[in-house]
Design an enzyme around this catalytic site. Structure first.
Site, PDB file in Angstrom:
ATOM      1  N   LYS A  11       0.817  -1.217   0.000  1.00 13.49           N
ATOM      2  CA  LYS A  11       0.000   0.000   0.000  1.00 13.49           C
ATOM      3  C   LYS A  11       0.855   1.273   0.000  1.00 13.49           C
ATOM      4  CE  LYS A  11      -3.974  -2.190   2.254  1.00 13.49           C
ATOM      5  NZ  LYS A  11      -5.025  -2.031   3.286  1.00 13.49           N
ATOM      6  N   TYR A  51     -12.442  -2.060  -3.630  1.00  8.85           N
ATOM      7  CA  TYR A  51     -12.979  -2.111  -2.262  1.00  8.85           C
ATOM      8  C   TYR A  51     -14.509  -1.967  -2.242  1.00  8.85           C
ATOM      9  CZ  TYR A  51      -8.381  -2.097  -0.023  1.00  8.85           C
ATOM     10  OH  TYR A  51      -7.118  -2.446   0.436  1.00  8.85           O
ATOM     11  N   PHE A  59     -15.522   3.962   6.927  1.00 13.84           N
ATOM     12  CA  PHE A  59     -14.144   4.296   6.561  1.00 13.84           C
ATOM     13  C   PHE A  59     -13.896   4.223   5.057  1.00 13.84           C
ATOM     14  CE2 PHE A  59     -14.188  -0.228   7.842  1.00 13.84           C
ATOM     15  CZ  PHE A  59     -13.716  -0.839   6.683  1.00 13.84           C
ATOM     16  N   ARG A  87      -2.117 -14.439   4.674  1.00 10.64           N
ATOM     17  CA  ARG A  87      -2.845 -13.753   5.754  1.00 10.64           C
ATOM     18  C   ARG A  87      -2.096 -13.925   7.088  1.00 10.64           C
ATOM     19  NH1 ARG A  87      -7.442 -11.523   4.134  1.00 10.64           N
ATOM     20  NH2 ARG A  87      -8.469 -11.446   6.152  1.00 10.64           N
ATOM     21  N   THR A  93      -5.426  -7.158  10.776  1.00 10.38           N
ATOM     22  CA  THR A  93      -5.695  -5.900  10.060  1.00 10.38           C
ATOM     23  C   THR A  93      -5.209  -4.704  10.865  1.00 10.38           C
ATOM     24  OG1 THR A  93      -7.636  -6.931   9.066  1.00 10.38           O
ATOM     25  CG2 THR A  93      -7.534  -4.524   9.005  1.00 10.38           C
ATOM     26  N   ARG A 104       2.513  -6.557   9.274  1.00  7.26           N
ATOM     27  CA  ARG A 104       1.839  -5.397   9.882  1.00  7.26           C
ATOM     28  C   ARG A 104       2.437  -5.040  11.243  1.00  7.26           C
ATOM     29  NH1 ARG A 104      -3.901  -7.493   7.594  1.00  7.26           N
ATOM     30  NH2 ARG A 104      -4.036  -6.156   5.748  1.00  7.26           N
ATOM     31  N   ASN A 114      -2.071   0.192   6.728  1.00  3.64           N
ATOM     32  CA  ASN A 114      -1.609  -1.085   7.277  1.00  3.64           C
ATOM     33  C   ASN A 114      -0.748  -1.895   6.302  1.00  3.64           C
ATOM     34  OD1 ASN A 114      -3.651  -1.905   5.619  1.00  3.64           O
ATOM     35  ND2 ASN A 114      -4.727  -3.153   7.135  1.00  3.64           N
ATOM     36  N   HIS A 117      -2.331  -5.558   1.616  1.00  5.10           N
ATOM     37  CA  HIS A 117      -3.628  -6.224   1.467  1.00  5.10           C
ATOM     38  C   HIS A 117      -3.379  -7.629   0.950  1.00  5.10           C
ATOM     39  CE1 HIS A 117      -7.706  -7.170   0.131  1.00  5.10           C
ATOM     40  NE2 HIS A 117      -7.114  -7.691  -0.932  1.00  5.10           N
ATOM     41  N   GLU A 128      -9.738 -10.438  -7.728  1.00  3.93           N
ATOM     42  CA  GLU A 128      -8.758  -9.363  -7.505  1.00  3.93           C
ATOM     43  C   GLU A 128      -7.583  -9.473  -8.481  1.00  3.93           C
ATOM     44  OE1 GLU A 128      -9.856  -8.818  -2.764  1.00  3.93           O
ATOM     45  OE2 GLU A 128      -7.896  -9.623  -3.294  1.00  3.93           O
TER      46      GLU A 128
END
Ligand code: CMP
Length: 140
Positions: A11, A51, A59, A87, A93, A104, A114, A117, A128
């Protein structure tokens, strides 16, 4: 074990702090292969589509603003149980809840910023990946 592919984004908080190599090192150390990767500046339309499932969340606006604020690196990762494995490697998250050694915990600034993704299921991974990569751009 099933060989899987998952979709990953490094990100804006990762690109802005020049951390893409450091994050990739954690990914590769965990046994995941980066089989496609490109640096892009997401359009607002791309971020809103990506998203879309969060459109009604409070948010959502903040999330889209953040994702278009700087370049990102989109990736396809491959490995045994790649979706669950990534993950685990990402961590929770909210970095405040992330386990030691996770991306993270190591790098994330907040629940919004964070760092990474990762897809949450095989169906979403396929959707995706297809949003950002043509089949011939993925070289396993
Ligand atoms: P990600 O895995 O990319 O999927 C949805 C994103 O929404 C999530 O990571 C977070 O970055 C973001 N998000 C979740 N909860 C919040 C929140 N309370 N405030 C801001 N962003 C959030």
């Amino acid at each position: 074990m099933a060989l899987e592919r998952t979709f990953s984004i490094l990100k804006p908080d990762a690109t802005e702090r020049n951390l893409t190599g450091a994050v990739n090192a954690v990914i590769e150390k965990a046994g995941l292969r980066i089989v496609a990767q490109k640096r892009i500046h997401m359009t607002r339309n791309q971020a809103e589509t990506f998203y879309g499932v969060h459109r009604e969340r409070p948010f959502f606006g903040e999330l889209v603003d953040f994702m278009v604020s700087a370049p990102v690196v989109v990736q396809v990762l491959e490995g045994d149980n790649a979706i669950a494995r990534y993950r685990d490697v990402m961590g929770a998250t909210n970095p405040a809840n992330a386990a030691d050694g996770t991306i993270r915990k190591l790098f994330a600034k907040s629940v919004g910023e964070n760092t990474v993704h990762g897809s949450d299921a095989p169906e979403t991974a396929a959707i995706e990946i297809a949003q950002f990569f043509a089949g011939n751009e993925i070289v396993g």
